[in-house]
Design a protein around this motif. Structure first.
Motif, PDB file in Angstrom:
ATOM      1  N   LYS A  26       0.831  -1.206   0.000  1.00  0.00           N
ATOM      2  CA  LYS A  26       0.000   0.000   0.000  1.00  0.00           C
ATOM      3  C   LYS A  26       0.868   1.260   0.000  1.00  0.00           C
ATOM      4  O   LYS A  26       0.608   2.208  -0.760  1.00  0.00           O
ATOM      5  CB  LYS A  26      -0.915  -0.015   1.225  1.00  0.00           C
ATOM      6  CG  LYS A  26      -1.932   1.117   1.255  1.00  0.00           C
ATOM      7  CD  LYS A  26      -2.767   1.096   2.530  1.00  0.00           C
ATOM      8  CE  LYS A  26      -3.598  -0.162   2.630  1.00  0.00           C
ATOM      9  NZ  LYS A  26      -4.519  -0.111   3.817  1.00  0.00           N
ATOM     10  N   ILE A  29       2.907   1.533  -3.406  1.00  0.00           N
ATOM     11  CA  ILE A  29       2.049   1.943  -4.520  1.00  0.00           C
ATOM     12  C   ILE A  29       1.744   3.429  -4.460  1.00  0.00           C
ATOM     13  O   ILE A  29       1.822   4.140  -5.479  1.00  0.00           O
ATOM     14  CB  ILE A  29       0.751   1.110  -4.507  1.00  0.00           C
ATOM     15  CG1 ILE A  29       1.047  -0.326  -4.940  1.00  0.00           C
ATOM     16  CG2 ILE A  29      -0.311   1.733  -5.421  1.00  0.00           C
ATOM     17  CD1 ILE A  29      -0.073  -1.319  -4.631  1.00  0.00           C
ATOM     18  N   GLU A  30       1.420   3.929  -3.272  1.00  0.00           N
ATOM     19  CA  GLU A  30       1.101   5.358  -3.155  1.00  0.00           C
ATOM     20  C   GLU A  30       2.323   6.237  -3.395  1.00  0.00           C
ATOM     21  O   GLU A  30       2.211   7.324  -3.970  1.00  0.00           O
ATOM     22  CB  GLU A  30       0.495   5.647  -1.780  1.00  0.00           C
ATOM     23  CG  GLU A  30      -0.916   5.104  -1.616  1.00  0.00           C
ATOM     24  CD  GLU A  30      -1.863   5.607  -2.686  1.00  0.00           C
ATOM     25  OE1 GLU A  30      -1.944   6.838  -2.873  1.00  0.00           O
ATOM     26  OE2 GLU A  30      -2.507   4.780  -3.354  1.00  0.00           O
ATOM     27  N   LYS A  33       2.732   6.216  -7.258  1.00  0.00           N
ATOM     28  CA  LYS A  33       1.675   7.002  -7.900  1.00  0.00           C
ATOM     29  C   LYS A  33       1.884   8.493  -7.674  1.00  0.00           C
ATOM     30  O   LYS A  33       1.509   9.320  -8.518  1.00  0.00           O
ATOM     31  CB  LYS A  33       0.309   6.550  -7.383  1.00  0.00           C
ATOM     32  CG  LYS A  33      -0.131   5.198  -7.927  1.00  0.00           C
ATOM     33  CD  LYS A  33      -1.296   4.609  -7.157  1.00  0.00           C
ATOM     34  CE  LYS A  33      -2.552   5.407  -7.267  1.00  0.00           C
ATOM     35  NZ  LYS A  33      -3.699   4.706  -6.600  1.00  0.00           N
ATOM     36  N   GLU A  57       0.665  -7.674  -6.613  1.00  0.00           N
ATOM     37  CA  GLU A  57      -0.201  -6.539  -6.286  1.00  0.00           C
ATOM     38  C   GLU A  57       0.417  -5.217  -6.735  1.00  0.00           C
ATOM     39  O   GLU A  57      -0.267  -4.368  -7.341  1.00  0.00           O
ATOM     40  CB  GLU A  57      -0.462  -6.508  -4.779  1.00  0.00           C
ATOM     41  CG  GLU A  57      -1.333  -5.343  -4.332  1.00  0.00           C
ATOM     42  CD  GLU A  57      -1.537  -5.297  -2.824  1.00  0.00           C
ATOM     43  OE1 GLU A  57      -2.106  -4.295  -2.344  1.00  0.00           O
ATOM     44  OE2 GLU A  57      -1.116  -6.245  -2.130  1.00  0.00           O
ATOM     45  N   GLU A  60       0.669  -5.086 -10.777  1.00  0.00           N
ATOM     46  CA  GLU A  60      -0.645  -5.001 -11.425  1.00  0.00           C
ATOM     47  C   GLU A  60      -1.328  -3.663 -11.136  1.00  0.00           C
ATOM     48  O   GLU A  60      -1.938  -3.057 -12.031  1.00  0.00           O
ATOM     49  CB  GLU A  60      -1.527  -6.166 -10.976  1.00  0.00           C
ATOM     50  CG  GLU A  60      -1.042  -7.515 -11.497  1.00  0.00           C
ATOM     51  CD  GLU A  60      -1.697  -8.695 -10.787  1.00  0.00           C
ATOM     52  OE1 GLU A  60      -2.667  -8.467 -10.015  1.00  0.00           O
ATOM     53  OE2 GLU A  60      -1.260  -9.836 -11.001  1.00  0.00           O
ATOM     54  N   THR A  61      -1.216  -3.188  -9.909  1.00  0.00           N
ATOM     55  CA  THR A  61      -1.848  -1.916  -9.552  1.00  0.00           C
ATOM     56  C   THR A  61      -1.194  -0.750 -10.277  1.00  0.00           C
ATOM     57  O   THR A  61      -1.876   0.157 -10.772  1.00  0.00           O
ATOM     58  CB  THR A  61      -1.790  -1.694  -8.036  1.00  0.00           C
ATOM     59  OG1 THR A  61      -2.412  -2.801  -7.372  1.00  0.00           O
ATOM     60  CG2 THR A  61      -2.523  -0.415  -7.648  1.00  0.00           C
ATOM     61  N   LEU A  62       0.133  -0.752 -10.346  1.00  0.00           N
ATOM     62  CA  LEU A  62       0.826   0.341 -11.037  1.00  0.00           C
ATOM     63  C   LEU A  62       0.582   0.302 -12.539  1.00  0.00           C
ATOM     64  O   LEU A  62       0.458   1.351 -13.185  1.00  0.00           O
ATOM     65  CB  LEU A  62       2.325   0.281 -10.731  1.00  0.00           C
ATOM     66  CG  LEU A  62       2.713   0.566  -9.271  1.00  0.00           C
ATOM     67  CD1 LEU A  62       4.231   0.504  -9.102  1.00  0.00           C
ATOM     68  CD2 LEU A  62       2.176   1.910  -8.796  1.00  0.00           C
ATOM     69  N   ALA A  64      -2.181  -0.763 -13.947  1.00  0.00           N
ATOM     70  CA  ALA A  64      -3.536  -0.233 -14.124  1.00  0.00           C
ATOM     71  C   ALA A  64      -3.537   1.293 -13.999  1.00  0.00           C
ATOM     72  O   ALA A  64      -4.236   1.991 -14.749  1.00  0.00           O
ATOM     73  CB  ALA A  64      -4.467  -0.852 -13.090  1.00  0.00           C
ATOM     74  N   HIS A  65      -2.761   1.815 -13.051  1.00  0.00           N
ATOM     75  CA  HIS A  65      -2.646   3.266 -12.903  1.00  0.00           C
ATOM     76  C   HIS A  65      -2.100   3.899 -14.179  1.00  0.00           C
ATOM     77  O   HIS A  65      -2.607   4.942 -14.628  1.00  0.00           O
ATOM     78  CB  HIS A  65      -1.722   3.596 -11.734  1.00  0.00           C
ATOM     79  CG  HIS A  65      -1.370   5.058 -11.646  1.00  0.00           C
ATOM     80  ND1 HIS A  65      -2.154   5.982 -11.011  1.00  0.00           N
ATOM     81  CD2 HIS A  65      -0.297   5.744 -12.140  1.00  0.00           C
ATOM     82  CE1 HIS A  65      -1.604   7.184 -11.110  1.00  0.00           C
ATOM     83  NE2 HIS A  65      -0.472   7.062 -11.784  1.00  0.00           N
TER      84      HIS A  65
END
Length: 319
Positions: A26, A29-30, A33, A57, A60-62, A64-65
């Motif tokens: 978490k 990722i922040e 971003k 995680e 994949e999250t980055l 998608a961002h």
């Protein structure tokens, strides 16, 4: 020398340092971003199998961002590997990093040719943290791409060198990627690091007091309420000298002003549940820059503050 592509286009020249126990997907990722390199130690994933889940995680999250924000892509992330011989998870964790082609690997407590070559094999770069000029030369000789100069006042395993001395000695022979760690918690300090000759600032303690950090509320509040007078430098807890918060030492029943020295041969960074993570959970690592931290905020707000202060510092100097 120009920075490698993975570091060349950061909106803010900052690496969020890997915080043992505290950094998690978490937070990473922040950070990414928000436009800075986010990082975490591989050993934070316990049991070891969790590292695969966490890297999935993050990637994949980055991704998608980036698809949703093609004009504002996320910064790259980094994984910290403890290369000390007591880390019995290193081979496993490196294999997982290879699977996800981790763009930046930060190595600590030993420089190894085989680790550097493995990272280069999947297209990543290696930044090695050092506390003096001699260790810096060894790291580059063994194939590290860049250095993290851990100067006096840094959180966790810190050195004792003034950042002025450390940076100028390294820059006499090395023109590659260089980050500076040690009491950096404002945008002005980021610019000062660059003025000294570093390319990037390496910031850790300020991110403990963020909503995403995996730290207890008491720990976060201690970061907000304390300052540099509340930091003690000791080798007792891991066998390697580091900076820690006095309130946590007192809470453990110890006198922070009269701590015994530890035997370096007893240090252990293994992956087992009985390793040093328990000590770090009770004894809070922290750098001397926390006087600039006055509230717990989301990571994006902290990075936005740093960016505003950095821009204001540049304007002051230009004026």
């Amino acid at each position: 020398m120009s920075l490698p592509p993975v570091l060349a286009k950061l909106p803010l020249p900052v690496i969020g340092s890997p915080l043992f126990i505290i950094s998690n997907p978490k937070l990473v990722i922040e950070q990414c971003k928000a436009g800075i390199v986010g990082s975490m130690p591989a050993l934070n994933a316990r049991p070891a199998e969790q590292l695969d889940e966490w890297l999935a995680e993050i990637t994949e999250t980055l991704a998608a961002h980036d698809r949703a924000n093609p004009d504002r892509p996320a910064a790259p992330f980094a994984i910290n590997q403890i290369v000390h011989k007591t880390n019995d998870r290193l081979e496993h964790d490196m294999a997982v990093c290879a699977k996800y082609k981790v763009p930046i690997v930060i190595t600590s407590l030993g420089a190894r040719v085989d680790i550097n070559e493995a990272v280069h094999g999947w297209g990543g770069i290696v930044l090695h943290d050092i506390i003096n000029n001699a260790f810096a030369k060894k790291a580059i000789e063994k194939g590290a791409d860049g250095l993290i100069a851990v100067a006096a006042g840094a959180g966790g395993h810190a050195g004792v060198k003034s950042p002025f001395a450390l940076i100028q000695e390294i820059r006499r022979w090395f023109d590659g990627p260089l980050a500076l760690s040690g009491s950096i918690a404002t945008g002005g300090a980021i610019l000062a690091a660059q003025a000294m000759g570093a390319d990037l600032a390496y910031i850790g303690s300020a991110f403990i007091a963020t909503e995403e950090a995996r730290a207890s509320e008491a720990y976060k509040q201690a970061i907000v309420e304390c300052n540099s007078d509340d930091i003690v430098y000791s080798s007792l807890f891991t066998g390697v000298h580091g900076n820690y918060l006095k309130p946590s030492i007192r809470a453990a029943g110890l006198d922070p002003d009269n701590l015994p020295e530890s035997d370096p041969s007893k240090m252990s960074f293994g992956g087992g549940e009985g390793s040093k993570s328990k000590a770090w959970k009770d004894i809070w690592g922290c750098g001397q820059g926390i006087g600039a931290v006055d509230q717990v905020v989301p990571t994006r707000e902290l990075v936005a503050r740093l960016a505003r202060e950095y821009a204001a510092a540049r304007q002051r100097l230009a004026a």
